[in-house]
Design a protein around this motif. Structure first.
Motif, PDB file in Angstrom:
ATOM      1  N   ALA A 179       2.088  -3.454 -14.628  1.00  0.00           N
ATOM      2  CA  ALA A 179       0.967  -2.818 -13.940  1.00  0.00           C
ATOM      3  C   ALA A 179       0.032  -3.864 -13.344  1.00  0.00           C
ATOM      4  O   ALA A 179      -0.447  -3.721 -12.211  1.00  0.00           O
ATOM      5  N   ILE A 180      -0.203  -4.938 -14.099  1.00  0.00           N
ATOM      6  CA  ILE A 180      -1.055  -6.022 -13.582  1.00  0.00           C
ATOM      7  C   ILE A 180      -0.389  -6.684 -12.384  1.00  0.00           C
ATOM      8  O   ILE A 180      -1.025  -6.906 -11.345  1.00  0.00           O
ATOM      9  N   GLY A 181       0.888  -6.989 -12.500  1.00  0.00           N
ATOM     10  CA  GLY A 181       1.603  -7.670 -11.413  1.00  0.00           C
ATOM     11  C   GLY A 181       1.673  -6.834 -10.141  1.00  0.00           C
ATOM     12  O   GLY A 181       1.354  -7.310  -9.049  1.00  0.00           O
ATOM     13  N   PHE A 182       2.100  -5.572 -10.298  1.00  0.00           N
ATOM     14  CA  PHE A 182       2.197  -4.711  -9.112  1.00  0.00           C
ATOM     15  C   PHE A 182       0.807  -4.406  -8.557  1.00  0.00           C
ATOM     16  O   PHE A 182       0.627  -4.301  -7.337  1.00  0.00           O
ATOM     17  N   GLY A 183      -0.197  -4.277  -9.430  1.00  0.00           N
ATOM     18  CA  GLY A 183      -1.570  -4.054  -8.967  1.00  0.00           C
ATOM     19  C   GLY A 183      -2.088  -5.215  -8.143  1.00  0.00           C
ATOM     20  O   GLY A 183      -2.755  -5.016  -7.112  1.00  0.00           O
ATOM     21  N   LEU A 184      -1.780  -6.438  -8.584  1.00  0.00           N
ATOM     22  CA  LEU A 184      -2.211  -7.615  -7.817  1.00  0.00           C
ATOM     23  C   LEU A 184      -1.548  -7.672  -6.444  1.00  0.00           C
ATOM     24  O   LEU A 184      -2.199  -7.975  -5.443  1.00  0.00           O
ATOM     25  N   ILE A 185      -0.257  -7.378  -6.388  1.00  0.00           N
ATOM     26  CA  ILE A 185       0.448  -7.422  -5.094  1.00  0.00           C
ATOM     27  C   ILE A 185      -0.074  -6.337  -4.163  1.00  0.00           C
ATOM     28  O   ILE A 185      -0.423  -6.600  -3.007  1.00  0.00           O
ATOM     29  N   ILE A 186      -0.136  -5.108  -4.664  1.00  0.00           N
ATOM     30  CA  ILE A 186      -0.578  -3.987  -3.822  1.00  0.00           C
ATOM     31  C   ILE A 186      -2.040  -4.174  -3.415  1.00  0.00           C
ATOM     32  O   ILE A 186      -2.404  -3.973  -2.247  1.00  0.00           O
ATOM     33  N   GLY A 187      -2.876  -4.584  -4.370  1.00  0.00           N
ATOM     34  CA  GLY A 187      -4.291  -4.783  -4.061  1.00  0.00           C
ATOM     35  C   GLY A 187      -4.522  -5.884  -3.047  1.00  0.00           C
ATOM     36  O   GLY A 187      -5.355  -5.752  -2.144  1.00  0.00           O
ATOM     37  N   SER A 188      -3.794  -6.982  -3.176  1.00  0.00           N
ATOM     38  CA  SER A 188      -4.001  -8.081  -2.230  1.00  0.00           C
ATOM     39  C   SER A 188      -3.588  -7.693  -0.812  1.00  0.00           C
ATOM     40  O   SER A 188      -4.242  -8.088   0.150  1.00  0.00           O
ATOM     41  N   VAL A 192     -10.028  -5.082   4.721  1.00  0.00           N
ATOM     42  CA  VAL A 192     -11.421  -5.024   4.272  1.00  0.00           C
ATOM     43  C   VAL A 192     -12.005  -6.421   4.087  1.00  0.00           C
ATOM     44  O   VAL A 192     -13.095  -6.718   4.573  1.00  0.00           O
ATOM     45  N   ALA A 193     -11.298  -7.287   3.368  1.00  0.00           N
ATOM     46  CA  ALA A 193     -11.862  -8.590   2.993  1.00  0.00           C
ATOM     47  C   ALA A 193     -11.197  -9.765   3.708  1.00  0.00           C
ATOM     48  O   ALA A 193     -11.594 -10.907   3.502  1.00  0.00           O
ATOM     49  N   GLY A 194     -10.192  -9.517   4.496  1.00  0.00           N
ATOM     50  CA  GLY A 194      -9.543 -10.590   5.246  1.00  0.00           C
ATOM     51  C   GLY A 194      -8.361 -11.192   4.491  1.00  0.00           C
ATOM     52  O   GLY A 194      -8.040 -10.803   3.368  1.00  0.00           O
ATOM     53  N   PRO A 195      -7.718 -12.168   5.139  1.00  0.00           N
ATOM     54  CA  PRO A 195      -6.502 -12.743   4.565  1.00  0.00           C
ATOM     55  C   PRO A 195      -6.706 -13.530   3.272  1.00  0.00           C
ATOM     56  O   PRO A 195      -5.754 -13.845   2.582  1.00  0.00           O
ATOM     57  N   VAL A 196      -7.947 -13.813   2.923  1.00  0.00           N
ATOM     58  CA  VAL A 196      -8.188 -14.548   1.687  1.00  0.00           C
ATOM     59  C   VAL A 196      -7.719 -13.740   0.461  1.00  0.00           C
ATOM     60  O   VAL A 196      -7.408 -14.303  -0.585  1.00  0.00           O
ATOM     61  N   THR A 197      -7.656 -12.421   0.580  1.00  0.00           N
ATOM     62  CA  THR A 197      -7.211 -11.597  -0.546  1.00  0.00           C
ATOM     63  C   THR A 197      -5.735 -11.819  -0.870  1.00  0.00           C
ATOM     64  O   THR A 197      -5.302 -11.509  -1.983  1.00  0.00           O
ATOM     65  N   LEU A 198      -4.977 -12.357   0.062  1.00  0.00           N
ATOM     66  CA  LEU A 198      -3.562 -12.642  -0.196  1.00  0.00           C
ATOM     67  C   LEU A 198      -3.385 -13.736  -1.249  1.00  0.00           C
ATOM     68  O   LEU A 198      -2.285 -13.910  -1.781  1.00  0.00           O
ATOM     69  N   LEU A 199      -4.440 -14.461  -1.547  1.00  0.00           N
ATOM     70  CA  LEU A 199      -4.364 -15.490  -2.588  1.00  0.00           C
ATOM     71  C   LEU A 199      -4.175 -14.887  -3.975  1.00  0.00           C
ATOM     72  O   LEU A 199      -3.780 -15.590  -4.911  1.00  0.00           O
ATOM     73  N   ALA A 200      -4.434 -13.597  -4.131  1.00  0.00           N
ATOM     74  CA  ALA A 200      -4.226 -12.932  -5.418  1.00  0.00           C
ATOM     75  C   ALA A 200      -2.754 -12.609  -5.658  1.00  0.00           C
ATOM     76  O   ALA A 200      -2.341 -12.442  -6.805  1.00  0.00           O
ATOM     77  N   ALA A 201      -1.958 -12.528  -4.616  1.00  0.00           N
ATOM     78  CA  ALA A 201      -0.536 -12.173  -4.757  1.00  0.00           C
ATOM     79  C   ALA A 201       0.244 -13.170  -5.616  1.00  0.00           C
ATOM     80  O   ALA A 201       1.045 -12.742  -6.450  1.00  0.00           O
TER      81      ALA A 201
END
Length: 117
Positions: free
Chosen positions: A41-50, A56-65
């Motif tokens: 759940a944490i892993g898929f949440g990070l991928i989907i959320g990023s 909304v927040a720009g490409p910087v959110t891809l750093l969470a993937a």
């Protein structure tokens, strides 16, 4: 040139099913199924959320993937293999006889062929 070679004694399959002298197989499983599902759940949440937060927040959110790789212990496929390992842990055992390996139900402690020793 002969490309096929027979297994010498150092490479024969052991009863545990691995090659003698080979490193142990990678274990992707967790201590329990709920713990493994939480990691998923944490892993898929990070991928989907990023990916979902890019507008909304720009490409910087891809750093969470890449953090999802830590939760998955590799990749989503590694997580799936670990789920199968966690569910089957203690329920299946590998038996190899004359180079032919098969999966069978594990015998409970104190029962089965090894208990007669």
């Amino acid at each position: 040139m002969d490309t096929l070679k027979s297994l010498d004694t150092a490479e024969r399959v052991t009863p545990a099913g691995s090659l003698a002298g080979a490193p142990p197989a990678k274990d992707f499983g967790s201590a329990s199924v709920p713990r493994h599902l939480a990691r998923g759940a944490i892993g898929f949440g990070l991928i989907i959320g990023s990916i979902a937060l890019v507008p909304v927040a720009g490409p910087v959110t891809l750093l969470a993937a890449p953090l999802a790789l830590i939760a998955f212990r590799g990749c989503p496929t590694c997580w799936m293999v670990g789920l199968a390992q966690t569910v089957s842990r203690g329920r299946l055992e590998r038996q190899c006889v004359d180079g032919v390996c098969s999966l069978t139900k594990a015998h409970p402690e104190g029962h089965g062929p090894k208990a007669s020793r």
